[in-house]
Scaffold this motif. Structure first.
Motif, PDB file in Angstrom:
ATOM      1  N   VAL A 253      15.560  56.733  43.177  1.00  8.29           N
ATOM      2  CA  VAL A 253      15.880  55.165  43.906  1.00  8.29           C
ATOM      3  C   VAL A 253      14.485  54.718  43.658  1.00  8.29           C
ATOM      4  N   PHE A 254      14.406  53.367  43.259  1.00  4.08           N
ATOM      5  CA  PHE A 254      13.199  52.486  43.318  1.00  4.08           C
ATOM      6  C   PHE A 254      12.641  52.214  44.614  1.00  4.08           C
ATOM      7  N   HIS A 255      11.372  51.874  44.638  1.00  5.72           N
ATOM      8  CA  HIS A 255      10.656  51.405  45.604  1.00  5.72           C
ATOM      9  C   HIS A 255      10.357  49.931  45.369  1.00  5.72           C
ATOM     10  N   PRO A 256      10.659  48.931  46.116  1.00  4.84           N
ATOM     11  CA  PRO A 256      10.767  48.929  47.759  1.00  4.84           C
ATOM     12  C   PRO A 256      12.262  49.036  48.147  1.00  4.84           C
ATOM     13  N   PHE A 257      12.215  49.046  49.175  1.00  2.00           N
ATOM     14  CA  PHE A 257      13.780  49.228  50.036  1.00  2.00           C
ATOM     15  C   PHE A 257      14.550  48.149  49.217  1.00  2.00           C
ATOM     16  N   ARG A 258      15.910  49.045  48.771  1.00  2.00           N
ATOM     17  CA  ARG A 258      17.170  48.237  48.333  1.00  2.00           C
ATOM     18  C   ARG A 258      16.901  47.596  47.137  1.00  2.00           C
ATOM     19  N   TYR A 296       8.915  54.925  42.979  1.00  4.97           N
ATOM     20  CA  TYR A 296      10.159  55.571  43.311  1.00  4.97           C
ATOM     21  C   TYR A 296       9.923  55.927  44.736  1.00  4.97           C
ATOM     22  N   ARG A 297      11.084  55.937  45.784  1.00  2.00           N
ATOM     23  CA  ARG A 297      10.962  56.204  47.115  1.00  2.00           C
ATOM     24  C   ARG A 297      11.901  57.445  47.473  1.00  2.00           C
TER      25      ARG A 297
END
Length: 380
Positions: A253-258, A296-297
């Motif tokens: 899941v990529f950074h930042p949020f959403r 990535y987060r």
């Protein structure tokens, strides 16, 4: 991180479920809200203790989730028995519970909601013929067990806004628009049991291991460590369930949020729960979906298409000799050592040692029941 659980006081302040913590940090500081990090070891252990108390005092039980069970009682005064059980759970574990009593599972879920939201019932609510119609009339249709958001929107457009409206709905329309599953829910609301108690839960079809990173990650080497660590944990869970995975789903899941992410599915040559093999394919998958220039987060592993380790179709040309036996013996020894001496006493080097990418739990409460070094000290 995200807000995943709230006390009644936090809910009263208007703090929503699933919101990013940083958006409410200032508001929380202003109102003195205490924030705690996730504590999975404590949650799992306390859940098991509560379920053990229930199993000791109920003739039949179905553990539905980490914090919910269905019990089957046949007693003259179920409200009295439920109060006794509730008191025992509180006394033995310190966990407050609410009890909903009704003729069907769906009605019991409604009753439980009423018991939880109305202190005057002292945590126990009996839904019977006398109060059923009034209760269902006040219960919103989108809160009914088994009615998802999509169905709720369709029902509300038709004028079915409460549980009572749904109970009185036309069977033919319900079956056409909500399938036989929706019709089963309607019959449950009418007091006809259509969802039996499942005392032997079905075997898992997938196993997930996933965590958010403590900081954004950009380097492939750290992503390798993370997926290796999650793959090892998922493989350990599979062995505990005596299951083998036929395929694996790896995602970032990529950074930042959403901001989205990417994923890939890997099919194993043969079903497996051998940690080195699963880590090998997890790293290949990570290499395939990694994109230079992105941060990535979160990462995760999902083992899918699980089969029983003693009964599955083997590959005609697969290795059935000493190597296969040694792999199982090695994993048995690994799991035994980690059970006896603590998690990660022995682990693969691919999982990393210091793990600077690992999820931060700076505000985690102590793991009182599973760690000797975190047992509270009592002074007199």
């Amino acid at each position: 991180g995200c807000i995943i659980a709230r006390s009644n006081e936090a809910k009263a302040l208007g703090i929503p479920m699933g919101a990013p913590l940083f958006e409410y940090r200032e508001f929380m500081n202003k109102h003195g809200v205490v924030v705690c990090s996730s504590n999975y070891a404590l949650y799992g252990d306390m859940s098991q203790r509560v379920m053990q108390v229930l199993e000791m005092n109920a003739p039949e039980i179905q553990v539905y989730s980490i914090d919910e069970s269905f019990l089957d009682f046949d007693v003259p005064n179920p409200t009295h028995e439920a109060q006794i059980l509730r008191t025992k759970v509180k006394q033995w574990t310190g966990i407050p519970v609410s009890v909903g009593i009704a003729a069907t599972k769906t009605l019991a879920k409604v009753a439980n909601h009423v018991a939880k939201k109305n202190p005057e019932f002292n945590g126990v609510f009996l839904l019977n013929e006398k109060n059923c119609e009034v209760t269902l009339k006040q219960f919103p249709v989108d809160g009914i067990w088994g009615v998802g958001q999509r169905y709720a929107e369709k029902l509300i457009k038709r004028g079915i806004k409460t549980a009572l409206d749904l109970r009185n709905a036309d069977d033919a329309w319900i079956k056409k628009n909500m399938t036989v599953v929706g019709l089963r829910t309607v019959w449950e609301l009418r007091g006809t049991s259509c969802i039996p108690l499942d005392e032997a839960p079905s075997a898992k079809q997938s196993i997930t291991s996933s965590r958010a990173f403590g900081r954004p990650i950009t380097e492939l080497c750290e992503l390798y460590e993370s997926v290796a660590s999650y793959a090892a944990r998922a493989a350990e869970k599979a062995r505990k369930e005596k299951r083998l995975a036929s395929s694996m789903y790896v995602f970032f899941v990529f950074h930042p949020f959403r901001s989205g992410g990417n994923s890939v599915k890997i099919t194993f040559p043969e079903p497996t729960a051998y940690t080195p093999e699963i880590i090998h394919y997890a790293k290949l998958a990570a290499r395939e979906i990694y994109r230079t220039g992105y941060s990535y987060r979160k990462a995760g592993i999902i083992l899918e298409e699980l089969v029983d380790e003693d009964s599955y179709q083997r590959d005609l040309f697969a290795n059935k000799g000493p190597l296969h036996d040694k792999q199982k013996q090695t994993m048995d020894l690994l799991d035994k050592m980690n059970r006896n001496f603590g998690k990660k006493t022995i682990h693969l080097a691919a999982e990393g040692v210091n793990k600077p990418w690992a999820m931060k739990q700076e505000q985690r409460s102590p793991r009182y029941t599973t760690r000797w070094d975190e047992i509270p000290t009592a002074k007199s």
